[in-house]
Motif scaffolding. Structure first.
Motif, PDB file in Angstrom:
ATOM      1  N   ALA A 190      71.207  68.470  39.686  1.00  0.00           N
ATOM      2  CA  ALA A 190      71.816  68.591  38.358  1.00  0.00           C
ATOM      3  C   ALA A 190      71.512  67.315  37.584  1.00  0.00           C
ATOM      4  O   ALA A 190      71.395  66.236  38.173  1.00  0.00           O
ATOM      5  CB  ALA A 190      73.322  68.800  38.453  1.00  0.00           C
ATOM      6  N   VAL A 191      71.389  67.446  36.270  1.00  0.00           N
ATOM      7  CA  VAL A 191      71.080  66.280  35.441  1.00  0.00           C
ATOM      8  C   VAL A 191      72.252  65.962  34.519  1.00  0.00           C
ATOM      9  O   VAL A 191      73.067  66.829  34.203  1.00  0.00           O
ATOM     10  CB  VAL A 191      69.791  66.500  34.611  1.00  0.00           C
ATOM     11  N   GLY A 192      72.304  64.694  34.101  1.00  0.00           N
ATOM     12  CA  GLY A 192      73.394  64.276  33.240  1.00  0.00           C
ATOM     13  C   GLY A 192      72.943  63.300  32.178  1.00  0.00           C
ATOM     14  O   GLY A 192      71.842  62.748  32.244  1.00  0.00           O
ATOM     15  N   GLY A 196      70.308  60.759  33.890  1.00  0.00           N
ATOM     16  CA  GLY A 196      70.527  60.560  35.318  1.00  0.00           C
ATOM     17  C   GLY A 196      70.532  61.904  36.011  1.00  0.00           C
ATOM     18  O   GLY A 196      70.399  62.955  35.382  1.00  0.00           O
ATOM     19  N   TYR A 197      70.677  61.869  37.324  1.00  0.00           N
ATOM     20  CA  TYR A 197      70.706  63.125  38.073  1.00  0.00           C
ATOM     21  C   TYR A 197      71.462  62.947  39.375  1.00  0.00           C
ATOM     22  O   TYR A 197      71.735  61.826  39.809  1.00  0.00           O
ATOM     23  CB  TYR A 197      69.289  63.629  38.345  1.00  0.00           C
ATOM     24  N   CYS A 198      71.800  64.062  39.982  1.00  0.00           N
ATOM     25  CA  CYS A 198      72.396  64.015  41.313  1.00  0.00           C
ATOM     26  C   CYS A 198      71.744  65.070  42.195  1.00  0.00           C
ATOM     27  O   CYS A 198      71.181  66.064  41.713  1.00  0.00           O
ATOM     28  CB  CYS A 198      73.908  64.220  41.267  1.00  0.00           C
ATOM     29  N   LEU A 226      78.858  74.285  40.796  1.00  0.00           N
ATOM     30  CA  LEU A 226      80.144  73.907  40.215  1.00  0.00           C
ATOM     31  C   LEU A 226      79.966  72.870  39.110  1.00  0.00           C
ATOM     32  O   LEU A 226      80.622  72.934  38.064  1.00  0.00           O
ATOM     33  CB  LEU A 226      81.064  73.364  41.309  1.00  0.00           C
ATOM     34  N   ILE A 227      79.090  71.913  39.335  1.00  0.00           N
ATOM     35  CA  ILE A 227      78.822  70.898  38.309  1.00  0.00           C
ATOM     36  C   ILE A 227      78.310  71.557  37.035  1.00  0.00           C
ATOM     37  O   ILE A 227      78.731  71.217  35.918  1.00  0.00           O
ATOM     38  CB  ILE A 227      77.811  69.858  38.840  1.00  0.00           C
ATOM     39  N   ASN A 228      77.410  72.513  37.181  1.00  0.00           N
ATOM     40  CA  ASN A 228      76.836  73.172  36.003  1.00  0.00           C
ATOM     41  C   ASN A 228      77.857  73.995  35.231  1.00  0.00           C
ATOM     42  O   ASN A 228      77.660  74.284  34.044  1.00  0.00           O
ATOM     43  CB  ASN A 228      75.652  74.040  36.421  1.00  0.00           C
TER      44      ASN A 228
END
Length: 366
Positions: A91-93, A239-241, A250-252
Motif C-alpha cells: 500500500a502507498v501513502g 511512502g509505502y508499506c 484494510l489499509i485501503n
C-alpha cells in the motif's frame, strides 16, 4: 458557543506535530541570506533529490490537470518488483506518516493500546491519540538510547493491537541487530501487529532484518518505508508499506482517494532505478557521520553512535538556548530537551558539517 464542545473531546488533548524550522523563517528572523542558512533539523537529504526522479517529475508536470492514478498501479508494481513481493502486499501513502495514521484508524480505538519506545518518532503517539487509544511507552535509557525490546515485549498485553518499532530509531539514531529484532517479532502474540518503521533502513541495508519471508508466511508485520530520506523526495511526500494482503486490504479501506499525487508517483518509480544515487548518498552519509563524531570527540561532547542520517549529541545545559544560537549563525538543528542535554543534527554536506561544528565550538566557548 465554545467550538471545543462540538469536537471529539480526546482531540482537545492532541498535541500538534512541530516540524523543523524552515530556512526562510530563520533567514527573516536573523537577517540572514537564505543561501547562508543550512537546515540540519529534519533529516532531509543534503545531496538533493534523485536525479532520475526529478527528470521524470519534470517530464510529467504537463499532466497535472488530471487526477493521479488512485490505485498507484505503476508505483506499486515497481515497488513489488524491486522488493520481490506481490502487488497485493503493498500500500502507498502520502509519506510513510500517512500510513502510520491509517494504521491507527484501522486497528486502534478506546478499548486497546499501542506499545512504543520512549524517544521514538512522535507520530506513533499522535496516531494512537487521534484514535482515542491508549499509549504504553517503554522507557529508554541514556547513554545508549536503544529500544529495550525485553521491556517492550513485557508491556504487550491482550489489549495491544500495534507495536511500533523503528530501526534505526529516530531521534536517537541507535540501532538493534537483525537477530534481536527478528526474535522480538517472533515472540509477539497473534493478537497484535508489529509496525516496523524502516524510514532510515536504507542507510544500513546490509545489516537490517528482512521480514519478507515472515510476511509471506502470513505473520502480522507491517514494514513502512519512505522516499523522503535516502531518495531525497521529501517534498513530494510518498511512502509505502509491505504486509500480508489482508492487512493491505484494510489499509485501503481508509486510504483517501488519490492520496499520492501524480508527480510523486512517477518520481518515486524513477528513483527506484537510481540505485547509483542511493549508494552515493549512503557512502557520503557515512563520511559525514565520521566527520561529526570526530568533531564532537575533539570538543569532548558525548554522542549516540548513529546508523541513520542524523546524530544525537549531548553536553548542552540548555538545548533551546543552543538551538537559538546556532540558528543565528545559519545552522538549524533540532533540540531534544525531552532527552536531557541533547541536540539532534542531520548529517549535511562536508561544508555544512564543518560550519555546524564551528558554530557549536563557538557556542561552547571553546
Amino acid at each position: 458557543m465554545d467550538i471545543n464542545s462540538l469536537a471529539q473531546q480526546h482531540i482537545l488533548k492532541q498535541p500538534v506535530y512541530v516540524t523543523g524550522k524552515p530556512i526562510a523563517y530563520t533567514a527573516r528572523e536573523f537577517g540572514l541570506d537564505p543561501k547562508d542558512v543550512d537546515k540540519l533539523a529534519s533529516n532531509e537529504n543534503p545531496f538533493g533529490p534523485s536525479p532520475k526522479g526529478m527528470a521524470a517529475a519534470r517530464e510529467y508536470l504537463e499532466t497535472v490537470n488530471l487526477y493521479p492514478d488512485g490505485g498507484a498501479y505503476d508505483l506499486i508494481g515497481k515497488i513489488a518488483e524491486f522488493r520481490g513481493m506481490k502487488r497485493e502486499q503493498i500500500a502507498v501513502g502520502n509519506g510513510s506518516n500517512e500510513i502510520l495514521t491509517m494504521l491507527g484508524k484501522v486497528f486502534l480505538g478506546p478499548d486497546c493500546n499501542a506499545v512504543m519506545s520512549q524517544h521514538s518518532f512522535a507520530v506513533y503517539k499522535l496516531s494512537t491519540m487521534a484514535a482515542n487509544s491508549n499509549i504504553i511507552e517503554v522507557p529508554m535509557s541514556a547513554p545508549a538510547f536503544k529500544c529495550d525490546l525485553k521491556a517492550m515485549r513485557a508491556a504487550v498485553n491482550d489489549k495491544t493491537r500495534l507495536v511500533f518499532l523503528a530501526n534505526p530509531n529516530n531521534p536517537t539514531g541507535s540501532d538493534l541487530t537483525a537477530k534481536e529484532i527478528l526474535d522480538f517479532a517472533d515472540s509477539l502474540p497473534e493478537t497484535c501487529i508489529l509496525v516496523m518503521d524502516e524510514a532510515y533502513t536504507e542507510f544500513i541495508e546490509d545489516q537490517a532484518p528482512d521480514f519478507r519471508s515472515r510476511i509471506n508466511e502470513g505473520k502480522n508485520i507491517i514494514c513502512c518505508r519512505t522516499f523522503s530520506k535516502i531518495y531525497g523526495l521529501a517534498g513530494l511526500r510518498v511512502g509505502y508499506c509491505i504486509a500480508r494482503p489482508e492487512i493491505i486490504g484494510l489499509i485501503n479501506r481508509v486510504r483517501d482517494p488519490f492520496n499520492v499525487n501524480s508527480i510523486a508517483q512517477v518520481a518515486a518509480c524513477a528513483a527506484i532505478d537510481d540505485q547509483e544515487f542511493v549508494n552515493f548518498v549512503r557512502e557520503e552519509n557515512k563520511k559525514g557521520l565520521e566527520q561529526l563524531m570526530k568533531g564532537f570527540e575533539e570538543m569532548g561532547l558525548p554522542y549516540v553512535k548513529s546508523q541513520a542520517n542524523f546524530i544525537a549529541v549531548g553536553g548542552f545545559k540548555d538545548p533551546m538556548d543552543a538551538f537559538k544560537f546556532l540558528q543565528a549563525k545559519g545552522t538549524i538543528i533540532r533540540p531534544q530537551p525531552q532527552m536531557g542535554d541533547i541536540l539532534r543534527i542531520t548529517v549535511g554536506t562536508k561544508e555544512q558539517n564543518a560550519k555546524c561544528l564551528k558554530n557549536i565550538k563557538e557556542y561552547l566557548g571553546k
